[in-house]
Motif scaffolding. Structure first.
Motif, PDB file in Angstrom:
ATOM      1  N   UNK A   1       0.811  -1.221   0.000  1.00  0.00           N
ATOM      2  CA  UNK A   1       0.000   0.000   0.000  1.00  0.00           C
ATOM      3  C   UNK A   1       0.839   1.263   0.000  1.00  0.00           C
ATOM      4  N   UNK A   2       1.847   1.324   0.845  1.00  0.00           N
ATOM      5  CA  UNK A   2       2.634   2.543   0.994  1.00  0.00           C
ATOM      6  C   UNK A   2       3.601   2.761  -0.166  1.00  0.00           C
ATOM      7  N   UNK A   3       4.082   1.680  -0.753  1.00  0.00           N
ATOM      8  CA  UNK A   3       4.934   1.780  -1.942  1.00  0.00           C
ATOM      9  C   UNK A   3       4.031   1.720  -3.170  1.00  0.00           C
ATOM     10  N   UNK A   4       3.183   2.744  -3.290  1.00  0.00           N
ATOM     11  CA  UNK A   4       2.024   2.686  -4.189  1.00  0.00           C
ATOM     12  C   UNK A   4       2.360   2.803  -5.668  1.00  0.00           C
ATOM     13  N   UNK A   5       3.580   3.162  -5.999  1.00  0.00           N
ATOM     14  CA  UNK A   5       3.929   3.305  -7.416  1.00  0.00           C
ATOM     15  C   UNK A   5       4.698   2.100  -7.947  1.00  0.00           C
ATOM     16  N   UNK A   6       4.998   1.145  -7.080  1.00  0.00           N
ATOM     17  CA  UNK A   6       5.846   0.022  -7.475  1.00  0.00           C
ATOM     18  C   UNK A   6       5.059  -1.270  -7.639  1.00  0.00           C
ATOM     19  N   UNK A   7       5.444  -2.027  -8.658  1.00  0.00           N
ATOM     20  CA  UNK A   7       4.877  -3.359  -8.859  1.00  0.00           C
ATOM     21  C   UNK A   7       5.642  -4.376  -8.021  1.00  0.00           C
ATOM     22  N   UNK A   8       4.924  -5.357  -7.497  1.00  0.00           N
ATOM     23  CA  UNK A   8       5.556  -6.522  -6.880  1.00  0.00           C
ATOM     24  C   UNK A   8       5.290  -7.707  -7.798  1.00  0.00           C
ATOM     25  N   UNK A   9       6.326  -8.488  -8.061  1.00  0.00           N
ATOM     26  CA  UNK A   9       6.157  -9.555  -9.047  1.00  0.00           C
ATOM     27  C   UNK A   9       5.396 -10.752  -8.480  1.00  0.00           C
TER      28      UNK A   9
END
Length: 251
Positions: free
Chosen positions: A161-169
């Motif tokens: 949620x907080x790292x809202x601009x990043x994709x997690x694979x």
């Protein structure tokens, strides 16, 4: 097609629900309502022992809420009713008497992650990266939060949620518990989806239903809880920050 499509077919006690929308399989309110109704109907169908949830096309599993409809929201009641659409789907999946297998062939954003989390067992491909980008437009993943936290835990939910601009694979999602298995291709995944669905469809239906209740024990208050979360999102979507962010995104 502006409201998307939804098809349900049943074979060998296995029901498959397939949804689609031209905008990356996103959900306008009407499509959310149709999905909720379909899940509720299958829950009461004695010919169905297990459900497969999938989306159309190959690239995106689900891009979450319809931005076109979010932009048009002008009152608190409209906002609440829109986000209740996702709340109702999650509650339908939660209370459904049938186990639900998720087929996640591509990226999932926002509400799409919530759908995956509300499935009882998820297969995915390596393309099935996930992202919760709601904070970037001034709202938050409040409605789907209970389902996602239940599946991956608070720490992983916070990171997502907080790292809202990043994709997690997809492998990150598997490590955290969202996906049970990850495959290199849709063909490999579909073979395993069919194997598990056919195994489950041959088990004692009463045992499957009791196991479903066991898996969701402790969520009995979610109908009220998710309504409260929908109200929060309905308020935030009316903020100037969110209105401006949605307009920028649209452009």
């Amino acid at each position: 097609m502006s409201n998307g499509s939804l098809y349900t077919y049943i074979q060998n006690n296995i029901a498959t629900i397939e949804f689609g929308h031209p905008a990356s399989n996103s959900f306008p309110r009407e499509l959310l309502s149709r999905l909720t109704n379909s899940i509720n109907e299958l829950s009461n169908n004695n010919e169905v022992h297990v459900i497969i949830l999938k989306s159309e096309q190959n690239k995106t599993f689900c891009a979450g809420a319809s931005f076109d409809e979010l932009i048009k929201i002008s009152t608190l009641e409209e906002g609440k009713q829109f986000f209740l659409g996702f709340a109702n789907v999650i509650n339908a999946m939660r209370t459904c008497s049938k186990l639900i297998i998720g087929r996640i062939q591509g990226k999932a954003v926002g509400g799409g992650v919530g759908l995956a989390a509300a499935c009882d067992y998820c297969f995915a491909t390596v393309q099935a990266s996930i992202k919760l980008s709601e904070l970037t437009i001034g709202i938050g993943p409040f409605v789907i939060a209970p389902a996602v936290k239940r599946k991956i835990g608070l720490a992983a939910f916070s990171e997502l949620t907080l790292n809202a601009t990043s994709w997690q694979n997809a492998y990150w999602a598997k490590e955290k518990g969202l996906y049970a298995e990850v495959f290199d291709s849709s063909k490999e995944m579909d073979a395993e989806v069919d194997i598990l669905a056919n195994k489950l469809s041959g088990y004692n239906p009463d045992a499957l239903q009791k196991m479903k209740k066991e898996l969701w024990k402790g969520t009995e208050n979610w109908t009220k809880l998710l309504e409260e979360k929908a109200t929060i999102s309905g308020e935030l979507v009316l903020s100037n920050f969110t209105k401006n962010a949605l307009q920028k995104f649209k452009k």
